[in-house]
Design a protein around this motif. Structure first.
Motif, PDB file in Angstrom:
ATOM      1  N   VAL A 284       0.874  -1.172   0.000  1.00 17.47           N
ATOM      2  CA  VAL A 284       0.000   0.000   0.000  1.00 17.47           C
ATOM      3  C   VAL A 284       0.919   1.232   0.000  1.00 17.47           C
ATOM      4  N   PRO A 285       0.577   2.331  -0.733  1.00 14.36           N
ATOM      5  CA  PRO A 285       1.461   3.509  -0.720  1.00 14.36           C
ATOM      6  C   PRO A 285       1.782   3.941   0.718  1.00 14.36           C
ATOM      7  N   ALA A 286       3.072   4.217   0.971  1.00 13.26           N
ATOM      8  CA  ALA A 286       3.524   4.543   2.332  1.00 13.26           C
ATOM      9  C   ALA A 286       2.763   5.750   2.895  1.00 13.26           C
ATOM     10  N   ARG A 287       2.509   6.722   2.025  1.00 18.23           N
ATOM     11  CA  ARG A 287       1.793   7.921   2.481  1.00 18.23           C
ATOM     12  C   ARG A 287       0.401   7.576   3.017  1.00 18.23           C
ATOM     13  N   LEU A 288      -0.223   6.575   2.410  1.00 22.52           N
ATOM     14  CA  LEU A 288      -1.575   6.183   2.814  1.00 22.52           C
ATOM     15  C   LEU A 288      -1.556   5.525   4.196  1.00 22.52           C
ATOM     16  N   VAL A 289      -0.572   4.657   4.408  1.00 24.37           N
ATOM     17  CA  VAL A 289      -0.447   3.982   5.715  1.00 24.37           C
ATOM     18  C   VAL A 289      -0.174   5.043   6.783  1.00 24.37           C
ATOM     19  N   ASP A 290       0.688   5.986   6.449  1.00 23.58           N
ATOM     20  CA  ASP A 290       1.032   7.051   7.385  1.00 23.58           C
ATOM     21  C   ASP A 290      -0.206   7.910   7.683  1.00 23.58           C
ATOM     22  N   ALA A 291      -0.966   8.228   6.635  1.00 19.13           N
ATOM     23  CA  ALA A 291      -2.170   9.058   6.825  1.00 19.13           C
ATOM     24  C   ALA A 291      -3.202   8.319   7.682  1.00 19.13           C
ATOM     25  N   LEU A 292      -3.309   7.011   7.490  1.00 28.68           N
ATOM     26  CA  LEU A 292      -4.258   6.216   8.291  1.00 28.68           C
ATOM     27  C   LEU A 292      -3.842   6.222   9.766  1.00 28.68           C
TER      28      LEU A 292
ATOM     29  N   ALA B 214      -4.565   9.522  11.248  1.00 32.17           N
ATOM     30  CA  ALA B 214      -6.014   9.744  11.449  1.00 32.17           C
ATOM     31  C   ALA B 214      -6.481   9.054  12.731  1.00 32.17           C
ATOM     32  N   MET B 215      -5.947   7.869  12.990  1.00 35.69           N
ATOM     33  CA  MET B 215      -6.328   7.166  14.226  1.00 35.69           C
ATOM     34  C   MET B 215      -5.783   7.908  15.443  1.00 35.69           C
ATOM     35  N   GLN B 216      -4.520   8.379  15.312  1.00 38.08           N
ATOM     36  CA  GLN B 216      -3.910   9.105  16.440  1.00 38.08           C
ATOM     37  C   GLN B 216      -4.619  10.434  16.686  1.00 38.08           C
ATOM     38  N   ALA B 217      -5.159  11.015  15.621  1.00 33.27           N
ATOM     39  CA  ALA B 217      -5.857  12.304  15.776  1.00 33.27           C
ATOM     40  C   ALA B 217      -7.260  12.111  16.356  1.00 33.27           C
ATOM     41  N   GLY B 218      -7.662  10.859  16.562  1.00 36.96           N
ATOM     42  CA  GLY B 218      -8.931  10.618  17.250  1.00 36.96           C
ATOM     43  C   GLY B 218     -10.133  10.416  16.342  1.00 36.96           C
TER      44      GLY B 218
ATOM     45  N   GLN C 183     -11.143   6.840   5.884  1.00 43.36           N
ATOM     46  CA  GLN C 183     -11.777   7.855   5.020  1.00 43.36           C
ATOM     47  C   GLN C 183     -10.919   9.127   5.002  1.00 43.36           C
ATOM     48  N   HIS C 184     -10.385   9.497   6.166  1.00 39.48           N
ATOM     49  CA  HIS C 184      -9.502  10.666   6.231  1.00 39.48           C
ATOM     50  C   HIS C 184      -8.223  10.406   5.427  1.00 39.48           C
ATOM     51  N   ALA C 185      -7.731   9.170   5.543  1.00 41.08           N
ATOM     52  CA  ALA C 185      -6.488   8.825   4.832  1.00 41.08           C
ATOM     53  C   ALA C 185      -6.683   8.911   3.316  1.00 41.08           C
ATOM     54  N   PHE C 186      -7.797   8.374   2.816  1.00 41.25           N
ATOM     55  CA  PHE C 186      -8.031   8.442   1.366  1.00 41.25           C
ATOM     56  C   PHE C 186      -8.237   9.886   0.911  1.00 41.25           C
ATOM     57  N   ALA C 187      -8.891  10.695   1.740  1.00 36.45           N
ATOM     58  CA  ALA C 187      -9.101  12.103   1.367  1.00 36.45           C
ATOM     59  C   ALA C 187      -7.748  12.767   1.134  1.00 36.45           C
TER      60      ALA C 187
END
Ligand code: PMP
Ligand code: GLN
Length: 382
Positions: free
Chosen positions: A39-47, A50-54, A269-273
């Protein structure tokens, strides 16, 4: 207690059956359609962020606004038309959920839905659970082009929905602009709705345009257009997709979605955005990415006795195995796994009535070089 099944024709899907058989026999699995790229690294990072941001509680039922905004932006860039962020886009738990919702939102008991065989396996069970009937019309057994005369002949006063899929699973065939014009004329003046399954929308080859139903104003005003992030971002296990439909259809669609799942996995959803907005090159270059895989896979197949059919889109290669064996496809797929350690998907489960004598197997080329090389090494011994 005796349970009367509501789905007598349904067993375990051919994808699961073949993946299990592949695992039992340590076969190279070119069956079930899933990429083995990271999976693109940026996507994993964004996911993760997003979880850490609550973003871990129920999101809005229709999808988080930033993702619906991103989908609208992407749609406008790709198809020169912008769906309304609030009234026309619904985020779902994969394309499968969207297909189920669309059918249940509009199809009533006793009505008919036209499907084009070979058709993806989740269509008919959803139609049957709605108490409706799937009317199967075969695509051309060699080119997998739609037979418009046969489709026209299958329309009755009970026809409520026509389901199309381009690029097509399992064949990779695509609808042409002419097909879309013919479809427009066919549906004009009728009450027939359209479900356009476009999960492989970004995987089209040789500079050809993907003919989305969204490009055609007369079609999109009667259509559910469905896509899946699983295909576009190499993450089939994340199960996120969406449906675009006019406001009145979206309102009905959401009534089913609301009580089917209510909402889909929030942080992704935040990660894909973020991914869609900040790295459009990912989906813009996906066709080229897979075209290189397709070309190299086809080149390597020349060392085998399997004959590759043309692949205009998607990530599946059909091969004609008649030079190797005259076994029917289910038996051939099993034999190839058990005796030669390579797994593909037979086509007959995608048909109400498989074309007699068809000797085709579907091989997935969304695989890294090492997987493909191991498969080819085994296939060249056939
Ligand atoms: N439609 C087609 C044609 C597919 O190939 C698939 C998945 N392979 C789906 C729908 C389902 O997509 P999802 O995994 O997002 O539910
Ligand atoms: N859509 C995938 C395919 O065509 C399989 C999905 C599944 O296993 N249900 O291979």
């Amino acid at each position: 207690m005796q349970i009367q099944t509501k789905l007598p024709k349904v067993g375990t899907t051919i994808f699961t059956v073949m993946s299990q058989l592949a695992a039992e026999h340590a076969a190279v699995n070119l069956g079930q359609g899933f990429p083995d790229f990271p999976v693109p690294a940026r996507l994993v990072d964004a996911l993760t962020r997003a979880m850490q941001a609550g973003h871990n509680q129920y999101p809005p039922m229709s999808g988080v606004p930033v993702l619906r905004q991103a989908i609208a932006d992407k749609t406008e860039r790709c198809y020169r038309w912008r769906p309304d962020v609030d009234a026309e886009i619904t985020v779902t738990s994969g394309a499968t959920e969207a297909i189920f919702n669309a059918i249940h939102a509009v199809v009533r008991a006793g009505e008919e839905v036209i499907v084009l065989d070979p058709c993806y396996d989740c269509y008919e069970p959803a139609i049957e659970l709605a108490g409706a009937t799937a009317v199967h019309v075969a695509l051309d057994p060699v080119t997998f082009a739609p037979d418009w005369a046969a489709i026209r002949a299958a329309i009755t006063p009970k026809t409520r929905l026509l389901m199309i899929n381009s690029p097509h699973n399992p064949s990779g065939a695509i609808f042409t602009a002419e097909d879309m014009q013919t479809l427009t004329t066919l549906l004009r003046g009728t009450d027939i709705l359209l479900l356009s399954d476009e999960v492989y929308e970004h995987i089209v080859f040789d500079g050809v345009r993907h003919e989305s139903a969204l490009l055609y104003p007369e079609l999109r005003e009667r259509a559910f257009v469905i896509s899946s992030f699983g295909k576009t971002y190499h993450c089939t296990g994340w199960k996120l997709g969406y449906a675009i439909a006019p406001p009145a259809l979206t309102a009905e669609f959401r009534k089913v979605h609301q009580y089917n799942v209510f909402c889909s996995f929030n942080p992704v959803q935040h990660a894909f955005a973020e991914m869609i907005e900040q790295e459009p090159a990912h989906y813009e270059t996906l066709g080229a990415f897979y075209q290189a895989r397709r070309d190299s896979f086809r080149q390597q197949l020349l060392t085998t006795r399997l004959k590759p059919l043309p692949v205009p889109g998607g990530y599946f290669q059909l091969v004609d195995y008649s030079a190797v064996s005259d076994l029917p496809d289910l038996e051939f797929a099993r034999w190839l796994t058990v005796e030669h350690g390579v797994t593909g998907i037979p086509l007959s489960p995608f048909y109400a009535a498989p074309p007699p004598g068809q000797r085709l197997l579907r091989l997935c080329f969304a695989k890294n070089d090492e997987t493909v090389n191991r498969a080819i090494e085994r296939l060249s011994k056939l």
